[in-house]
Design an enzyme around this catalytic site. Structure first.
Site, PDB file in Angstrom:
ATOM      1  N   ASP A 286       6.784 -12.779 -18.826  1.00  0.00           N
ATOM      2  CA  ASP A 286       7.180 -14.437 -18.802  1.00  0.00           C
ATOM      3  C   ASP A 286       7.915 -14.530 -20.010  1.00  0.00           C
ATOM      4  O   ASP A 286       8.856 -15.530 -19.967  1.00  0.00           O
ATOM      5  CB  ASP A 286       5.741 -14.917 -18.847  1.00  0.00           C
ATOM      6  CG  ASP A 286       5.328 -15.385 -17.576  1.00  0.00           C
ATOM      7  OD1 ASP A 286       6.055 -15.334 -16.594  1.00  0.00           O
ATOM      8  OD2 ASP A 286       3.856 -15.073 -17.554  1.00  0.00           O
TER       9      ASP A 286
ATOM     10  N   CYS B 171       1.746  -6.459 -23.506  1.00  0.00           N
ATOM     11  CA  CYS B 171       1.232  -5.998 -22.339  1.00  0.00           C
ATOM     12  C   CYS B 171       2.086  -6.364 -21.181  1.00  0.00           C
ATOM     13  O   CYS B 171       1.859  -6.272 -19.991  1.00  0.00           O
ATOM     14  CB  CYS B 171      -0.282  -6.658 -22.044  1.00  0.00           C
ATOM     15  SG  CYS B 171      -0.205  -8.324 -21.925  1.00  0.00           S
TER      16      CYS B 171
ATOM     17  N   GLU C 276       3.810 -15.622 -24.682  1.00  0.00           N
ATOM     18  CA  GLU C 276       4.491 -15.515 -23.670  1.00  0.00           C
ATOM     19  C   GLU C 276       5.788 -16.479 -23.243  1.00  0.00           C
ATOM     20  O   GLU C 276       6.245 -16.900 -22.444  1.00  0.00           O
ATOM     21  CB  GLU C 276       4.047 -14.986 -22.343  1.00  0.00           C
ATOM     22  CG  GLU C 276       2.809 -15.921 -21.732  1.00  0.00           C
ATOM     23  CD  GLU C 276       1.962 -15.383 -20.628  1.00  0.00           C
ATOM     24  OE1 GLU C 276       2.628 -14.448 -20.030  1.00  0.00           O
ATOM     25  OE2 GLU C 276       1.015 -15.759 -20.341  1.00  0.00           O
TER      26      GLU C 276
ATOM     27  N   HIS D 291       0.735  -1.227  -0.163  1.00  0.00           N
ATOM     28  CA  HIS D 291       0.050   0.013   0.072  1.00  0.00           C
ATOM     29  C   HIS D 291       1.143   1.289  -0.111  1.00  0.00           C
ATOM     30  O   HIS D 291       0.483   2.327  -0.695  1.00  0.00           O
ATOM     31  CB  HIS D 291      -0.768  -0.104   1.245  1.00  0.00           C
ATOM     32  CG  HIS D 291      -1.945  -0.966   1.183  1.00  0.00           C
ATOM     33  ND1 HIS D 291      -3.046  -0.963   0.310  1.00  0.00           N
ATOM     34  CD2 HIS D 291      -2.277  -1.777   2.235  1.00  0.00           C
ATOM     35  CE1 HIS D 291      -3.742  -1.823   0.609  1.00  0.00           C
ATOM     36  NE2 HIS D 291      -3.586  -2.525   1.812  1.00  0.00           N
TER      37      HIS D 291
HETATM   38  C1  PEP Z   1       3.610 -10.926 -18.820  1.00  0.00           C
HETATM   39  O1  PEP Z   1       3.862 -12.066 -18.661  1.00  0.00           O
HETATM   40  O2  PEP Z   1       4.219 -10.232 -19.542  1.00  0.00           O
HETATM   41  C2  PEP Z   1       2.172 -10.654 -18.413  1.00  0.00           C
HETATM   42  C3  PEP Z   1       1.716  -9.511 -18.855  1.00  0.00           C
HETATM   43  O3  PEP Z   1       1.501 -11.393 -17.581  1.00  0.00           O
HETATM   44  P1  PEP Z   1       1.930 -11.390 -15.951  1.00  0.00           P
HETATM   45  O4  PEP Z   1       3.026 -10.450 -15.684  1.00  0.00           O
HETATM   46  O5  PEP Z   1       0.719 -11.366 -15.201  1.00  0.00           O
HETATM   47  O6  PEP Z   1       2.465 -12.972 -15.836  1.00  0.00           O
HETATM   48 MG    MG Z   2       2.437 -13.566 -18.056  1.00  0.00          MG
END
Ligand code: PEP
Ligand code: MG
Length: 564
Positions: free
Chosen positions: A452, A499, A428, A187
């Site tokens: 990942d 992402c 990923e 937090h």
């Molecule tokens: C990623 O692996 O880049 C991703 C966006 O998913 P997470 O970080 O939730 O594994």
């Molecule tokens: Mg991921």
């Protein structure tokens, strides 16, 4: 004196040290057995009522600061939890002192949560501790220093700040926060970032080293806390603080602008969401799309598998908030470092290489179908894309898509309305990235999960501090692979986004655009700085940069090139 930690919120803060050492409530002098259980029960009920009054007053004093008010709302819920209250009453009725009963029951549950590797669940353990301490302080009449009013700028130095400490801070006068403990998603870190207060965590021996009232400078950019004779350094830090503030104001101007290169090539900037809380949705409203809605928060917040109706309500809330902009919901990504206390799973030697995410969903069709039903039912309320995580080959994608089709048929037979849904995949794993041409032919879209992808490509566990130096997000191999995926999707004319965290790094984002990406999704707080970085270079410059980065021989060289 100069002390090193880890920056969690940038900037330069100056003020005198406020050494915060909350008095720990010690039960050693309290007998566990109490003679008069009726009196103990009365004391407990009175403490509970007073704690509730304190929490309600704190919540009400935070109008307009929703995120902080929510912390106290959550604490009220914990305080009023019927199961824990029943256990505390049972103990008191069996002759246990009220303070011991509170201590034992709250500690049992917080210890249970603290054992998980997931930081969000561990955060709930901190909340439980916090409520327990409040009750014990009332029961044993222990006073606490007040952090809600300061008359001059202070650098708050503490071993750790509890969620309550954080939420009641006098943010107008706290010029910096330094602690020994805490995580990047605590937090405290989240609040510091959202309020623009510089913060550094993980400073060893901090509270034994600094002195209350001594002058200090917190240089978060350099992850440093400086104390002692600072007169000579002061003018330089004053200048740096002023420059930082000017830069932050300039960056903030980009919040509402669309993403674009200096020569006007559009780059859509999306939002990553990890909750359906109103303040998170509001913070993301400048986004052109939601590129990643991490649905696992629904499962992690709950003490049971969320029902179809519970999930439907959450998906509907998010889709409605963004309509007509598309929202990509990622199906359950559990396993790896994320566990659910109510979903026992076999212990695995290598959980990141194990029954994680889509693999788990395919092994537990009951669980997966509930989520798919909720998603398809929600699809009528906006523009929905469904994305499967942790896919290593096209067979898994086909199986998942076939299940989705079965569920669609089932819903239609039941007379439920179902909207049009895009079906895509996270890229990923290196194996799927290398098959990007096939993925682009079959999927409606894809998103690169570089967090990942980097871990599997470099064979370095993303959560293991011992191998951080090998987890290199600027590894040229990663950029080469991303470029290859981007070319396949461009050729196929299918949408591709990023992402993972790389998209939110102002140094990496121009490289990604140079490699062919035109959609980047990130947490909302990062969007202005990324847009600012994109506006600084033409597409041709980004393409040349991407070429140079892919031809670098080491991550260090690639990063130096990207950081210019
Ligand atoms: C990623 O692996 O880049 C991703 C966006 O998913 P997470 O970080 O939730 O594994
Ligand atoms: Mg991921």
């Amino acid at each position: 004196m100069q002390m090193q930690g880890t920056e969690v919120s940038p900037g330069v803060g100056m003020g005198s040290i406020f050494l915060y050492a909350p008095r720990t409530v010690c039960l050693e002098t309290v007998e566990r057995c109490a003679a008069d259980s009726a009196q103990q029960l009365e004391a407990y009920l009175d403490a509970r009522q007073r704690a509730a009054a304190q929490l309600s007053a704190l919540r009400d004093s935070l109008q307009g600061r929703e995120a902080q008010a929510k912390i106290f709302e959550a604490h009220l819920e914990l305080l009023e939890d019927e199961e824990m209250e029943g256990e505390i009453r049972d103990r008191i009725e069996d002759g246990t002192h009220a303070a011991w009963a509170v201590q034992e029951v709250f500690s049992f549950y917080s210890d249970l949560l603290a054992q998980t590797e997931d930081e969000l669940i561990r955060q709930r353990a901190a909340d439980l501790q916090d409520v327990k301490d409040r009750l014990l302080r009332i029961l044993l009449q222990v006073e606490q220093p007040d952090l809600s009013h300061f008359s001059e700028p202070v650098i708050l130095a503490a071993r750790e700040l509890s969620p309550s400490d954080t939420a009641s801070l006098d943010t107008a006068h706290v010029a910096g926060i330094a602690t020994e403990q805490g995580g990047t998603t605590s937090h405290m870190a989240v609040l510091a970032r959202s309020l623009g207060i510089p913060a550094v965590l993980g400073i060893h021996g901090l509270t034994e080293t600094v002195h209350h009232g001594e002058p200090a400078v917190l240089d978060a950019g350099a992850s440093l806390l400086l104390t002692g004779a600072l007169e000579e350094l002061r003018p330089d830090y004053e200048r740096r603080r002023a420059a930082f503030e000017v830069k932050a104001r300039q960056t903030a101007l980009f919040a509402q602008r669309p993403g674009s290169t200096a020569d006007g090539v559009a780059v859509a900037i999306g939002a990553n969401l990890g909750s359906d809380r109103a303040e998170d949705l509001t913070a993301a409203l400048n986004a052109e799309f939601v590129g990643l809605f991490r649905s696992e928060f629904l499962y992690m917040q709950s003490d049971h598998l969320p029902t179809e109706e519970e999930q439907l309500a959450a998906y509907r809330r998010v889709l409605t908030a963004f309509v007509p902009r598309p929202v990509t919901v990622r199906t359950l990504d559990i396993g790896g470092d994320k566990e659910l206390p109510y979903l026992p799973m076999d212990r695995e030697e290598n959980p990141f290489l194990g029954l994680r995410a889509l693999r788990l969903c395919l092994a537990r069709p009951d669980l997966f179908r509930t989520q798919l039903r909720a998603l398809l039912r929600a699809s009528c309320y906006g523009s929905l894309n469904i994305m499967f995580p942790m896919v290593s080959g096209l067979e898994e994608f086909r199986r998942a898509r076939a299940m989705l089709e079965e569920v669609r048929e089932e819903l239609l037979r039941e007379g439920c309305a179902v909207g049009d849904v895009g079906v895509g995949v996270m890229i990923e794993t290196p194996s799927l990235a290398l098959l990007a041409d096939h993925v682009a032919a079959e999927a409606d879209f894809a998103s690169l999960g570089t967090n990942d992808l980097c871990q599997y490509l470099t064979a370095a566990d993303r959560g293991n501090p011992a191998v951080t130096q090998y987890y290199q997000s600027f590894h040229p191999a990663l950029f080469r692979l991303v470029g290859q995926v981007a070319r396949s999707f461009t050729r196929a004319g299918k949408p591709l986004s990023v992402c993972g965290e790389l998209a939110s790094d102002p140094a990496a984002a121009p490289v990604l655009v140079g490699l062919g990406l035109r959609k980047l999704s990130m947490s909302s707080a990062c969007a202005p700085a990324v847009k600012e970085a994109l506006a600084d270079k033409t597409l041709a410059q980004m393409e040349a940069l991407a070429d140079a980065v892919c031809n670098a021989s080491t991550a260090g060289q690639a990063q130096a090139l990207a950081q210019g």
